[in-house]
Every structure is written in C-alpha cells, then in structure tokens.
Scaffold this active site. Structure first.
Site, PDB file in Angstrom:
ATOM      1  CG  HIS A  96      -2.099   0.910   1.053  1.00 59.47           C
ATOM      2  ND1 HIS A  96      -2.024   2.256   1.338  1.00 59.47           N
ATOM      3  CD2 HIS A  96      -3.340   0.677   0.585  1.00 59.47           C
ATOM      4  CE1 HIS A  96      -3.193   2.798   1.061  1.00 59.47           C
ATOM      5  NE2 HIS A  96      -4.011   1.875   0.602  1.00 59.47           N
TER       6      HIS A  96
ATOM      7  CD  GLU B  67      -8.677  -2.611  -4.069  1.00 58.28           C
ATOM      8  OE1 GLU B  67      -9.773  -3.183  -4.074  1.00 58.28           O
ATOM      9  OE2 GLU B  67      -8.519  -1.439  -4.439  1.00 58.28           O
TER      10      GLU B  67
END
Ligand SMILES: CC(C)(COP(=O)(O)OP(=O)(O)OC[C@H]1O[C@@H](n2cnc3c(N)ncnc32)[C@H](O)[C@@H]1OP(=O)(O)O)[C@@H](O)C(=O)NCCC(=O)NCCS
Length: 360
Positions: free
Chosen positions: A247, A300
C-alpha cells in the site's frame, strides 16, 4: 515554480477534516471515529451522515423511486451517464449559487439515487429488464438491503452484512484520483451531479476501482495449483505482483483488511480457507524477498472475498466502490464548497521552442 512530482505523489493539495488514515498505527478514522467502532454498530447510511454532515442522523435517507432509462448493464458507464443527466432533469443549482444546506440536500438525493441506479444496472446486466416493484424495495431497512432488493428482488441477511461492511470500510480514504476529481469539479462551482458523475469516471479505471476483480482469479489459481507455496513462488519469480498486498499509505496492516477478513470468516465465505492460506504464504514470502519493506495485506484482498460472499461478480466491483464512495465524495465536495478556491495547478512547458508554421 515548485518541483515537478509525476503523479503528484506526496503533494499536499488540500487540508481535510474528513478522514485520517493513520499510516503507522494501521487505523482509519472518519472524522476522528475509528472505523472499527462503526462496522456492525451503525449501517452505511449513518456513516454517510458522519462523513458528510459530521453526525450520523439523518444520514443517507432512502431514495425516492427513480426509474433510469436506457441502461446498458455496464454499471460504471450507466452511473456516470445517469448521474450527469440528473443534474439537468432535477434542475440542480450550481454549487457557487446555492447554500450549504441545499448542496447537502442535493448530494443526499443524488447519492441515494446513484445506489439505486447501480442496482438497476446490475439487474439489467443479469438480463432482467423488469424492474422490482418500489413497494418491495421500500421494505428494506438499510441502504444495503434496499440495494439488494432493487437488484435481485430479495435480500439474504448475510449478503446485506457483507455489502454494509464493505461500504463502510471503503466509504472514504483521503485524496485518491476520484476524490481529487470530485474536488476539482466542485472548485469550478459546478452542480453536485457534475461533481459526482466526474468522480465515477475517474473510478472506472482498473488502477483505481477494479483491483478486487484480479484477486479472485489468483485465489482460484492457488486452489487449482495444489501447492499455495509453489503458486506464490512462481508468480513472484515471474516478476508479477501479488494482488491485494502492499500500500502507498499504510506501513502497517491496512485496518480495512483486518475488518473485512473478520467479516469473511464470520459470514462463512467458501473461499476463506484458501484466502487465509494464500495470505499467510504471501506475507512470509514477500517478507523473505523484501525484508526492508512492509508489504502487508491491503483492502482489495479481503474486499474481493467479502463481495464474493454476497455473490457480487468481479465486474461489478467498481460500481460497488462507487456506491460507498458517494459518502467520501460528497463530504469532499462540501469541504471544497466551503473552501471556495478554484483548483488551478501549473504545467511546465517542455515542448519545442518558437518556430514558423512552415517548418512543421
Ligand atoms: C499498492 C502498490 C502500488 C503500492 O506500491 P508502493 O508501496 O509504492 O511500492 P512500490 O510499487 O514502490 O514497490 C516496492 C517494491 O515492493 C515490491 N512490491 C510491492 N507490492 C508488491 C506486491 N503486491 N507483490 C509483489 N511485490 C510487490 C515491488 O516489486 C517493489 O520491488 P523493487 O523495489 O524490487 O522494484 C503495490 O504494493 C502493488 O502494486 N500492489 C499490488 C496491487 C494492489 O493490490 N493494488 C491495490 C492497492 S489498494
């Protein structure tokens, strides 16, 4: 002129009071409230109120019945087109001319209708062109329940919980591409429909809203391969990235991944075992190969598993994301309206010097 940063990475364009991703603590707070306090306690529509209006009540109220014409079943395209159209059909005033109260009322009405249009588009994609009776939809007690009723004519409580949790976890996350777009359009004083429709356009690209669609095939590949270790090792050896890991913001576990993992387990996801095994192997292997970087699970990965619990096909992931982001976008549109400053960055010219037309 200041230093050029491709992709504006790290450039502070706005100050915001809306969401605070706490990158080192692995927490996400909406107006100071940790999302862990919200999931399972209040439904998404109250989180919409907290983000947009700084209070859960009245939140996002049910949509008035609206029948969208000419839907294609491509949900992001349908949402973008119908939302823009609503600005004209409802005669919405431009942000620069209307009060804060009117802007908030417009955003509430648009957000609720966009969720309804996403459901109608999903129904068309299923090949069903007969809309659900508005009386049936009105029986839904929450936004997620009404969404499912409008799409499928029924709402399994497990599916409702999966969608509600996903919507809360992804309602807002600071200045990504679509939120930036919404603010840029709001800064021109355009109406709320133009702002939200533009944000949907930005979200429709696979680099922003579509990553969950790439996680499920990976889980299927791992299950079919027999050895999850072998599967993960092969992917990384061939230079591919593991979808759902790493991330830009968090240097600890993404808190949304934690919440969504719990939800997938509680709801009895049939893919939970393989997902958990793949996560364990992936984290160990990423750590072994990149010991200096924190490569943790991101939103996700478990979003894909939770949406799968509700039988949401991967192609619908961007539209589901757009439904939740009506909250974050609306909050930022209001913040931009109050700021009242046109967004106008600069570009440095690096093209040819002055030359006569005849030389071209
Ligand atoms: C999300 C993402 C773009 C963040 O990137 P970032 O923190 O800026 O990290 P970088 O892209 O600079 O990558 C740093 C290193 O870690 C590696 N890396 C990062 N994420 C990886 C992943 N998911 N799988 C394998 N390797 C990864 C990169 O290959 C790179 O290695 P290198 O230094 O040898 O080139 C990145 O982690 C990624 O592509 N993840 C997979 C896609 C995904 O899940 N997207 C949804 C995000 S919410």
């Amino acid at each position: 002129m200041s230093e050029f940063k491709p992709g504006l990475e790290g450039v502070v364009a706005f100050e915001t009071e809306i969401a605070e991703p706490d990158r080192d603590g692995g927490a996400l707070r909406y107006r100071g409230v940790d999302i862990e306090e919200l999931v399972g306690v209040v439904p998404f529509e109250k989180v919409w109120g907290l983000l947009v209006d700084d209070r859960p009540e009245p939140g996002l109220t049910p949509a008035e019945p609206y029948r969208a014409d000419g839907l294609t079943g491509n949900a992001p395209a349908d949402l973008q087109a119908v939302t823009a159209h609503l600005g004209g059909e409802w005669g919405l005033g431009q942000l620069i001319d209307i009060s804060d109260g009117q802007a908030e009322a417009d955003l509430r009405r648009l957000s609720a209708t966009m969720i309804s249009v996403a459901a109608q588009s999903a129904r068309v994609a299923d090949g069903n062109h007969v809309p659900v009776d508005p009386g049936v939809i009105a029986q839904g007690r929450t936004a997620a329940e009404r969404f499912l009723l409008e799409w499928r004519g029924e709402a399994d409580p497990k599916h409702v919980q999966a969608i509600d949790t996903y919507w809360i976890c992804t309602a807002e996350h600071g200045l990504n591409a679509s939120t930036f777009t919404a603010r840029v359009v709001a800064s021109t004083g355009a109406d709320c429909a133009a702002c939200l429709s533009s944000a949907v356009g930005a979200l429709s690209g696979p680099l922003h809203g579509g990553a969950p669609a790439r996680v499920l095939p990976m889980l299927d590949g791992a299950a079919a391969a027999g050895s999850v270790e072998g599967y993960v090792g092969n992917l990384l050896d061939s230079g591919e990235r593991l979808m759902g890991f790493g991330h830009r913001v968090y240097r600890a576990e993404d808190p949304r991944a934690r919440l969504l993992r719990d939800t997938a387990r509680k709801l009895g996801s049939p893919r939970f075992a393989v997902a958990e095994e793949l996560e364990r192997v992936a984290l160990a292997e990423l750590h072994r190969r990149k010991p200096d970087r924190v490569l943790a699970t991101n939103v996700e990965f478990w979003s894909a598993v939770v949406l799968d619990v509700a039988d949401i096909p991967p192609r619908l992931a961007p539209a589901m994301f757009a439904c939740s982001r009506t909250a974050g976008w609306s909050a930022h549109i209001m913040e931009q309206k109050r700021l009242g400053r046109l967004v106008r960055p600069a570009a440095r010219y690096v093209g040819p010097g002055a030359r006569p037309l005849a030389s071209v």
